[in-house]
Write an enzyme that holds these catalytic residues in place. Structure first.
Site, PDB file in Angstrom:
ATOM      1  N   TYR A   2       0.215   3.526  -8.072  1.00 25.22           N
ATOM      2  CA  TYR A   2       1.299   2.989  -7.248  1.00 25.22           C
ATOM      3  C   TYR A   2       2.098   1.993  -8.085  1.00 25.22           C
ATOM      4  O   TYR A   2       1.580   1.370  -9.012  1.00 25.22           O
ATOM      5  CB  TYR A   2       0.818   2.415  -5.921  1.00 25.22           C
ATOM      6  CG  TYR A   2      -0.231   1.331  -5.925  1.00 25.22           C
ATOM      7  CD1 TYR A   2       0.019   0.058  -6.423  1.00 25.22           C
ATOM      8  CD2 TYR A   2      -1.476   1.568  -5.345  1.00 25.22           C
ATOM      9  CE1 TYR A   2      -0.927  -0.939  -6.373  1.00 25.22           C
ATOM     10  CE2 TYR A   2      -2.444   0.572  -5.290  1.00 25.22           C
ATOM     11  CZ  TYR A   2      -2.164  -0.676  -5.802  1.00 25.22           C
ATOM     12  OH  TYR A   2      -3.114  -1.662  -5.749  1.00 25.22           O
ATOM     13  N   CYS A   3       3.380   1.906  -7.790  1.00 19.20           N
ATOM     14  CA  CYS A   3       4.333   1.078  -8.540  1.00 19.20           C
ATOM     15  C   CYS A   3       4.260   1.340 -10.049  1.00 19.20           C
ATOM     16  O   CYS A   3       4.056   0.430 -10.850  1.00 19.20           O
ATOM     17  CB  CYS A   3       4.100  -0.409  -8.258  1.00 19.20           C
ATOM     18  SG  CYS A   3       5.498  -1.455  -8.732  1.00 19.20           S
ATOM     19  N   PRO A   4       4.420   2.621 -10.461  1.00 22.00           N
ATOM     20  CA  PRO A   4       4.320   2.934 -11.890  1.00 22.00           C
ATOM     21  C   PRO A   4       5.491   2.354 -12.682  1.00 22.00           C
ATOM     22  O   PRO A   4       6.607   2.247 -12.176  1.00 22.00           O
ATOM     23  CB  PRO A   4       4.350   4.467 -11.908  1.00 22.00           C
ATOM     24  CG  PRO A   4       5.112   4.845 -10.666  1.00 22.00           C
ATOM     25  CD  PRO A   4       4.767   3.797  -9.643  1.00 22.00           C
TER      26      PRO A   4
ATOM     27  N   LYS B 253      -5.287   2.038 -14.304  1.00 22.58           N
ATOM     28  CA  LYS B 253      -4.424   0.862 -14.167  1.00 22.58           C
ATOM     29  C   LYS B 253      -5.082  -0.236 -13.328  1.00 22.58           C
ATOM     30  O   LYS B 253      -5.669   0.030 -12.294  1.00 22.58           O
ATOM     31  CB  LYS B 253      -3.110   1.301 -13.506  1.00 22.58           C
ATOM     32  CG  LYS B 253      -2.123   0.175 -13.190  1.00 22.58           C
ATOM     33  CD  LYS B 253      -0.852   0.765 -12.637  1.00 22.58           C
ATOM     34  CE  LYS B 253       0.081  -0.293 -12.079  1.00 22.58           C
ATOM     35  NZ  LYS B 253       1.345   0.297 -11.592  1.00 22.58           N
TER      36      LYS B 253
END
Length: 280
Positions: A151-153, A164
């Site tokens: 999420y939120c790459p 991550k």
């Protein structure tokens, strides 16, 4: 590109610990409050009314959305899902997409002056190196590149062995910048990622969109505790921040917010509240 140590090294740093903050100047202490505080500090640092600052903040049971998330075709249903899961939902004023925060996630804001002379990449690289420095005795395997199904790459995702644990955003105000990172330190990273995965499934419903939203895979994310195989806590990370700060400055000071900073905060909070009217 400027050396990251030159960017971070200052004679005096202001240290602000908001990780256990119930209220702030009469306002409930929510993520919305935090983004307004960082704006106020960036203005103060820009105007040389404050030394460069490091601020630590924690918000439990909170989902912070990016501006593009507000354009999901079924955003109202997505937000309703998050609220039913008893999450506070906030749209932030800096870049990126949805992020999950709770007591196991430490946010660090590095608020620096003179950023008109620094590229956005310089500031991101400085935060990456700062985190690597804080953890250098535990690992040399932290890398910065996009973890596509997180999420939120973004280009400055921090990962260990392809999983991550942190993401960075940046907010520039006048000649100051708040470089903000969330560190997934402890707790259930899979549960966090699954919630964001479900949010996008509900908010998008397989429709074609002009913006490319992430297809979140919880398996590409992990907490630092999990990835390092040790019991690392938010409290441990706070101590690592203070130790690193002492290595990069001669003086670490705490200061009350000035009247002008409180005034800046109140104005910026109103802007955040206006931005978030649609998700009440």
């Amino acid at each position: 590109m400027k050396n990251w140590k030159d960017i971070i090294r200052h004679q005096t740093f202001r240290y602000i610990d908001h990780s256990n903050q119930p209220t702030f100047h009469g306002e409930p202490y929510t993520a919305m409050t935090s983004f307004a505080i960082d704006d106020a500090l960036a203005l103060s640092v820009s105007d040389e009314q404050s030394p460069p600052a490091v601020r630590l903040w924690v918000h439990d049971e909170t989902i912070v959305l990016g501006i593009p998330d507000g354009k999901l075709p079924y955003i109202a249903e997505g937000i309703a899902f998050l609220q039913q899961a008893e999450k506070q939902v906030v749209i932030r004023n800096s870049g990126g997409l949805a992020v999950a925060l709770d007591k196991g996630v430490l946010n660090i804001s590095l608020i620096l002056p003179g950023v008109k002379q620094l590229s956005i990449q310089d500031c991101y690289e400085a935060m990456v190196s700062f985190v690597q420095y804080m953890l250098h005795d535990l690992t040399d395997a932290i890398e910065a590149y996009e973890i596509v199904q997180s999420y939120c790459p973004g280009d400055y995702d921090l990962s260990i062995n392809g999983r991550k644990f942190a993401g960075i955003s940046q907010r520039r105000v006048k000649d100051g910048a708040a470089i903000q990172i969330y560190l997934d330190v402890e707790g259930n990273s899979k549960e966090r990622a699954t919630l964001i995965q479900q949010f996008y499934e509900i908010g998008k419903k397989n429709e074609e969109t002009s913006f490319s939203y992430p297809n979140v895979d919880p398996n590409v994310m992990g907490s630092l505790s999990e990835l390092l195989g040790i019991d690392l806590t938010v409290q441990d990370m706070k101590q690592r921040v203070t130790k690193a700060l002492a290595d990069f400055s001669e003086n670490v000071v705490t200061m009350d917010f000035s009247d002008e900073e409180v005034s800046h905060f109140e104005k910026r909070l109103k802007q955040m509240q206006k931005r978030n009217e649609k998700i009440k």
